[in-house]
Design a protein around this motif. Structure first.
Motif, PDB file in Angstrom:
ATOM      1  N   MET A 173       0.853  -1.165   0.000  1.00 57.81           N
ATOM      2  CA  MET A 173       0.000   0.000   0.000  1.00 57.81           C
ATOM      3  C   MET A 173       0.903   1.233   0.000  1.00 57.81           C
ATOM      4  O   MET A 173       1.852   1.297   0.770  1.00 57.81           O
ATOM      5  CB  MET A 173      -0.905  -0.039   1.219  1.00 57.81           C
ATOM      6  N   PHE A 225       1.119   5.360   0.485  1.00 55.77           N
ATOM      7  CA  PHE A 225       0.508   6.554   1.059  1.00 55.77           C
ATOM      8  C   PHE A 225       1.360   7.743   0.642  1.00 55.77           C
ATOM      9  O   PHE A 225       2.565   7.604   0.433  1.00 55.77           O
ATOM     10  CB  PHE A 225       0.481   6.465   2.588  1.00 55.77           C
ATOM     11  N   GLN A 235      -3.729   6.555   8.899  1.00 51.98           N
ATOM     12  CA  GLN A 235      -4.045   5.730   7.735  1.00 51.98           C
ATOM     13  C   GLN A 235      -3.177   4.472   7.712  1.00 51.98           C
ATOM     14  O   GLN A 235      -3.667   3.373   7.432  1.00 51.98           O
ATOM     15  CB  GLN A 235      -3.855   6.521   6.443  1.00 51.98           C
ATOM     16  N   VAL A 236      -1.893   4.632   8.005  1.00 50.43           N
ATOM     17  CA  VAL A 236      -0.982   3.483   8.025  1.00 50.43           C
ATOM     18  C   VAL A 236      -1.384   2.526   9.150  1.00 50.43           C
ATOM     19  O   VAL A 236      -1.444   1.308   8.947  1.00 50.43           O
ATOM     20  CB  VAL A 236       0.483   3.938   8.170  1.00 50.43           C
ATOM     21  N   TYR A 266      -4.468   0.598   8.121  1.00 48.99           N
ATOM     22  CA  TYR A 266      -4.110  -0.414   7.124  1.00 48.99           C
ATOM     23  C   TYR A 266      -3.457  -1.617   7.801  1.00 48.99           C
ATOM     24  O   TYR A 266      -3.814  -2.770   7.514  1.00 48.99           O
ATOM     25  CB  TYR A 266      -3.181   0.192   6.068  1.00 48.99           C
ATOM     26  N   ASP A 287      -5.926  -3.668   9.703  1.00 50.22           N
ATOM     27  CA  ASP A 287      -6.739  -4.440   8.766  1.00 50.22           C
ATOM     28  C   ASP A 287      -5.999  -5.682   8.281  1.00 50.22           C
ATOM     29  O   ASP A 287      -6.617  -6.690   7.935  1.00 50.22           O
ATOM     30  CB  ASP A 287      -7.150  -3.596   7.550  1.00 50.22           C
ATOM     31  N   GLN A 288      -4.668  -5.594   8.265  1.00 47.13           N
ATOM     32  CA  GLN A 288      -3.829  -6.725   7.853  1.00 47.13           C
ATOM     33  C   GLN A 288      -3.531  -7.658   9.023  1.00 47.13           C
ATOM     34  O   GLN A 288      -2.735  -8.580   8.900  1.00 47.13           O
ATOM     35  CB  GLN A 288      -2.514  -6.212   7.246  1.00 47.13           C
ATOM     36  N   GLU A 300       5.587   3.679   1.439  1.00 47.43           N
ATOM     37  CA  GLU A 300       5.076   2.379   1.000  1.00 47.43           C
ATOM     38  C   GLU A 300       5.182   1.393   2.151  1.00 47.43           C
ATOM     39  O   GLU A 300       6.232   1.272   2.781  1.00 47.43           O
ATOM     40  CB  GLU A 300       5.860   1.857  -0.202  1.00 47.43           C
ATOM     41  N   GLN A 344       4.450  -2.625   3.212  1.00 45.66           N
ATOM     42  CA  GLN A 344       4.138  -3.986   2.781  1.00 45.66           C
ATOM     43  C   GLN A 344       4.104  -4.886   4.004  1.00 45.66           C
ATOM     44  O   GLN A 344       5.002  -4.828   4.852  1.00 45.66           O
ATOM     45  CB  GLN A 344       5.204  -4.516   1.821  1.00 45.66           C
TER      46      GLN A 344
END
Length: 129
Positions: free
Chosen positions: A1, A3, A18-19, A22, A25-26, A63, A65
Motif C-alpha cells: 500500500m 501513502f 491511515q498506516v 491499514y 486491517d492486515q 510504501e 508492505q
C-alpha cells in the motif's frame, strides 16, 4: 500500500492514522503497529523540518508492505540528501537533558525499533527502508 503526504508537518498525524488502520486491517499486532507509527512520525518530521530549503510543495511517499512474518516500510522523498544511518549524530545517552546536544535521539530511537534500516540516494530521491 502506498501513502503520500505533502511536506507539511500538520499532515503527519493523518498519514500515520491511515498506516495504522491499514496495518490493523492486515491483522498486524498492536506493538509493531505502534513501532511503525513512532518511526514514521520521527522520520517524516525530520524530513519536513530539515530536508527542504524552499517553500515549494513536495510529495513524500510511504510504501508499507506486510509480508509473512515482517513488514517493509519505505519512505521516498526529494529532500536534501541525508543518510540517517551514517550522518545522524550518536546521542550521548549519559548526558543530562540540559547538557545533551540536539539531534540524533530520534534516529537512535528508530534504529532501536526496527530490525534493519537502509538508505540510498537514487535519481535525486532519498529512499529509506
Amino acid at each position: 500500500m502506498v501513502f503520500t503526504i505533502q511536506n507539511d508537518s500538520a499532515l503527519i498525524p493523518r498519514l500515520v492514522e491511515q498506516v495504522e488502520s491499514y496495518l490493523m486491517d492486515q491483522e498486524v499486532p498492536a506493538r509493531p503497529v505502534s513501532s511503525v507509527a513512532l518511526c514514521l512520525e520521527e522520520l517524516l518530521l525530520n524530513t519536513i523540518q530539515y530536508g527542504y530549503d524552499d517553500t515549494e510543495t513536495h510529495e513524500i511517499g510511504v510504501e508499507v508492505q506486510v509480508l509473512d512474518d515482517r513488514m517493509k516500510v519505505e519512505i521516498l522523498d526529494d529532500a536534501k540528501p541525508f543518510d540517517p544511518t551514517r550522518e545522524a549524530p550518536e546521542p550521548d545517552l549519559e548526558a543530562s537533558v540540559h547538557e545533551r546536544q540536539i539531534g540524533g535521539l530520534g534516529i537512535h530511537l528508530v534504529k532501536n525499533l526496527v530490525d534493519s534500516i537502509a538508505y540510498e540516494r537514487h535519481l535525486g530521491k532519498n529512499r529509506l527502508r
